[in-house]
Design an enzyme around this catalytic site. Sequence first.
Site, short mmCIF file in Angstrom:
data_model
loop_
_atom_site.label_atom_id
_atom_site.label_comp_id
_atom_site.label_asym_id
_atom_site.label_seq_id
_atom_site.Cartn_x
_atom_site.Cartn_y
_atom_site.Cartn_z
N HIS A 273 0.83 -1.22 0.00
CA HIS A 273 0.00 0.00 0.00
C HIS A 273 0.86 1.27 0.00
O HIS A 273 0.86 2.00 -0.97
CB HIS A 273 -1.01 0.04 1.15
N ASP A 324 -5.22 -8.09 -3.22
CA ASP A 324 -5.48 -7.82 -1.80
C ASP A 324 -6.80 -8.41 -1.33
O ASP A 324 -6.91 -9.61 -1.07
CB ASP A 324 -5.41 -6.32 -1.56
#
Length: 451
Positions: A273, A324
């Site tokens: 991220h 994810d």
Amino acid sequence: MPLTPQATPMTYWLEHAWLGSHVASGVTVETADGRITAVRTDAPAPPPGAEALHGLTLPGLANAHSHAFHRALRGSVQVGSGTFWTWREVMYGVADRLTPDSYYALARAAYAEMALAGITCVGEFHYLHHAPGGTRYADPNAMGQALIAAAADAGIRITLLDTAYLSAGFGDPPNQHQLRFSDGTADAWAERADALKGAEHARIGAAVHSVRAVPAGELAAIADWARRQQAPLHVHLSEQTAENDACRAAHGRTPTQLLADHGVLGPRTTAVHATHLTDEDIALLGGSTTGVCMCPTTERDLADGIGPAVALQEQGSPLSLGSDSHAVIDLLEEARAMELNERLRTRTRGHWTAAALLRAATADGHAALGWDDAGTLAPGALADLTTIRLDSVRTAGPVPRLGAETAVFAATAADVRHTVVGGRQIVRDGTHTRVPDVPAALADAIAAVRG
């Protein structure tokens, strides 16, 4: 059905192939023992005995960040509003109901969906270690072994990123849901991780869940374990501004600075991220050649924000991509979204070439997972291929103008026609060869944990 080494040599004829810098037509790829032994670019028609792959063939795609059980959340956590933190409560509910058997079934179906999307390797960020309440299974790695078996039976490679998750926050013990994630200490985590065994299709890595979930004094032990094992090390980093604020309050520095202080950053490390960074954070990550895995479809689904991917790469961080939370399983969309998100943020175009975006989805993604021998169509590389059809409503167009742009800016996972892993066809003409009905497998596995 385990993913065993290729038994006999196999030759594939690729109608068109992306060779890293350009598209070539009429490419012959010879494979043996799961690896590419030769690449030839002078075959206008399939040679005798070759398997013809019509369309545009790429190296297999690498999904560098996955939480397999999040696949059960798709279509439900998108209802209404809420935040990352309210989403997390729903996630905990699914996690509480998983067993080794139900996790195997869900992961096998999710990984089969990945194979249908052209993904040949997944990085599984795994922290669901124990039974609800923290009770240890007879095999302390029963949940991790379920994931390794699921990947084998779905026909793809896996790097199991065994994750240390020791606390609920800075100084707070694990909450009721998190007890099954925690080994208590980094030493206890390492002892359990030591017992994990890789396989032909599986490698073992490590992960720090986040600076929230691993006390600062335990970070170095996890980094040292990864260093001794020469294993990849991943970490969720600055996904939320609340994490940054709490870290500053507890330690007087950002999460990136805290990781740097404890020896976590480096070329074997990938930050996932990296959305809310300071200029100093970006310099620390890039200067240490720490990789960064961007997950654009999840980051937009959870309203996390747009990370400084361009600046990170300019400073020296290789980029990879992950699905994810599996709101979408489509690495082509992740690649496209990284560029398009940056266009929206800056109101300018062309931050990456299509070739650079494909490299993030292939070679650099594999490298982040410890598979440096994958992600290219070249002799010696693992024989992992993904073929995109060129006759769908999305991809149809004049072949002479064909380039990487067709894959990145036109195609979707629905256009994947063939997936080859280790020289074996796992997806043929859009059908999974090992899981005949992937939608049914997904529906059954999700129903078992959602009710």
